[in-house]
Write a protein that holds these residues in place. Structure first.
Motif, PDB file in Angstrom:
ATOM      1  N   GLN A  17       0.834  -1.204   0.000  1.00  0.00           N
ATOM      2  CA  GLN A  17       0.000   0.000   0.000  1.00  0.00           C
ATOM      3  C   GLN A  17       0.868   1.253   0.000  1.00  0.00           C
ATOM      4  O   GLN A  17       0.557   2.227  -0.678  1.00  0.00           O
ATOM      5  N   GLU A  18       1.957   1.223   0.743  1.00  0.00           N
ATOM      6  CA  GLU A  18       2.870   2.367   0.784  1.00  0.00           C
ATOM      7  C   GLU A  18       3.538   2.591  -0.574  1.00  0.00           C
ATOM      8  O   GLU A  18       3.734   3.739  -0.985  1.00  0.00           O
ATOM      9  N   ILE A  19       3.862   1.523  -1.284  1.00  0.00           N
ATOM     10  CA  ILE A  19       4.439   1.665  -2.622  1.00  0.00           C
ATOM     11  C   ILE A  19       3.427   2.317  -3.559  1.00  0.00           C
ATOM     12  O   ILE A  19       3.760   3.237  -4.317  1.00  0.00           O
ATOM     13  N   ILE A  24       1.126   7.205  -6.379  1.00  0.00           N
ATOM     14  CA  ILE A  24       0.063   8.208  -6.516  1.00  0.00           C
ATOM     15  C   ILE A  24       0.608   9.596  -6.195  1.00  0.00           C
ATOM     16  O   ILE A  24       0.310  10.571  -6.895  1.00  0.00           O
ATOM     17  N   ASP A  25       1.409   9.710  -5.150  1.00  0.00           N
ATOM     18  CA  ASP A  25       2.012  11.003  -4.807  1.00  0.00           C
ATOM     19  C   ASP A  25       2.892  11.516  -5.939  1.00  0.00           C
ATOM     20  O   ASP A  25       2.897  12.713  -6.245  1.00  0.00           O
ATOM     21  N   TYR A  26       3.631  10.626  -6.575  1.00  0.00           N
ATOM     22  CA  TYR A  26       4.502  10.997  -7.686  1.00  0.00           C
ATOM     23  C   TYR A  26       3.698  11.568  -8.858  1.00  0.00           C
ATOM     24  O   TYR A  26       4.177  12.447  -9.583  1.00  0.00           O
ATOM     25  N   ILE A  36      -6.841   9.866 -12.641  1.00  0.00           N
ATOM     26  CA  ILE A  36      -6.152   8.651 -12.208  1.00  0.00           C
ATOM     27  C   ILE A  36      -7.176   7.618 -11.756  1.00  0.00           C
ATOM     28  O   ILE A  36      -8.077   7.933 -10.975  1.00  0.00           O
ATOM     29  N   LEU A  37      -7.024   6.390 -12.251  1.00  0.00           N
ATOM     30  CA  LEU A  37      -7.885   5.270 -11.883  1.00  0.00           C
ATOM     31  C   LEU A  37      -7.002   4.150 -11.337  1.00  0.00           C
ATOM     32  O   LEU A  37      -5.970   3.844 -11.925  1.00  0.00           O
ATOM     33  N   ILE A  38      -7.428   3.565 -10.214  1.00  0.00           N
ATOM     34  CA  ILE A  38      -6.770   2.369  -9.679  1.00  0.00           C
ATOM     35  C   ILE A  38      -7.713   1.198  -9.878  1.00  0.00           C
ATOM     36  O   ILE A  38      -8.893   1.267  -9.521  1.00  0.00           O
ATOM     37  N   ASN A  50      -8.563   8.561  -1.624  1.00  0.00           N
ATOM     38  CA  ASN A  50      -8.888   9.986  -1.599  1.00  0.00           C
ATOM     39  C   ASN A  50      -7.993  10.815  -2.513  1.00  0.00           C
ATOM     40  O   ASN A  50      -8.293  11.980  -2.779  1.00  0.00           O
ATOM     41  N   LYS A  51      -6.911  10.229  -3.007  1.00  0.00           N
ATOM     42  CA  LYS A  51      -5.967  10.950  -3.864  1.00  0.00           C
ATOM     43  C   LYS A  51      -6.193  10.715  -5.353  1.00  0.00           C
ATOM     44  O   LYS A  51      -5.478  11.283  -6.175  1.00  0.00           O
ATOM     45  N   VAL A  52      -7.147   9.847  -5.712  1.00  0.00           N
ATOM     46  CA  VAL A  52      -7.377   9.522  -7.122  1.00  0.00           C
ATOM     47  C   VAL A  52      -8.809   9.855  -7.506  1.00  0.00           C
ATOM     48  O   VAL A  52      -9.652  10.141  -6.659  1.00  0.00           O
ATOM     49  N   ASP A  53      -9.074   9.784  -8.801  1.00  0.00           N
ATOM     50  CA  ASP A  53     -10.406  10.130  -9.303  1.00  0.00           C
ATOM     51  C   ASP A  53     -11.360   8.943  -9.335  1.00  0.00           C
ATOM     52  O   ASP A  53     -12.557   9.099  -9.114  1.00  0.00           O
TER      53      ASP A  53
END
Length: 72
Positions: A17-19, A24-26, A36-38, A50-53
């Protein structure tokens, strides 16, 4: 309409998860140009989602067994 960055992930533990979180931060500097989609078979924690669309979650993990979508 923005172009889309799709990230396939499998993050069943905090280390992975940290990777993903660092990935995502990058990508945050290009957020004005891209959504961005995961995609994952594992639930994505809120601190990442919360950081992606978009999140595409499929609870059916076939464990490496592939299903033919068409026949020739």
């Amino acid at each position: 309409m923005k172009d889309l960055i799709v990230i396939g992930s499998h993050c069943p533990d905090f280390e992975r998860q940290e990777i993903l979180n660092k990935c995502i931060d990058y990508l945050q500097p290009v957020r004005n140009d891209f959504d961005i989609l995961i995609s994952s078979h594992v639930l994505i924690p809120d601190f990442i989602s919360n950081k992606v669309d978009y999140i595409f979650y499929d609870k059916n993990n076939c464990n490496g067994q592939y299903i033919a979508l068409y026949t020739a």
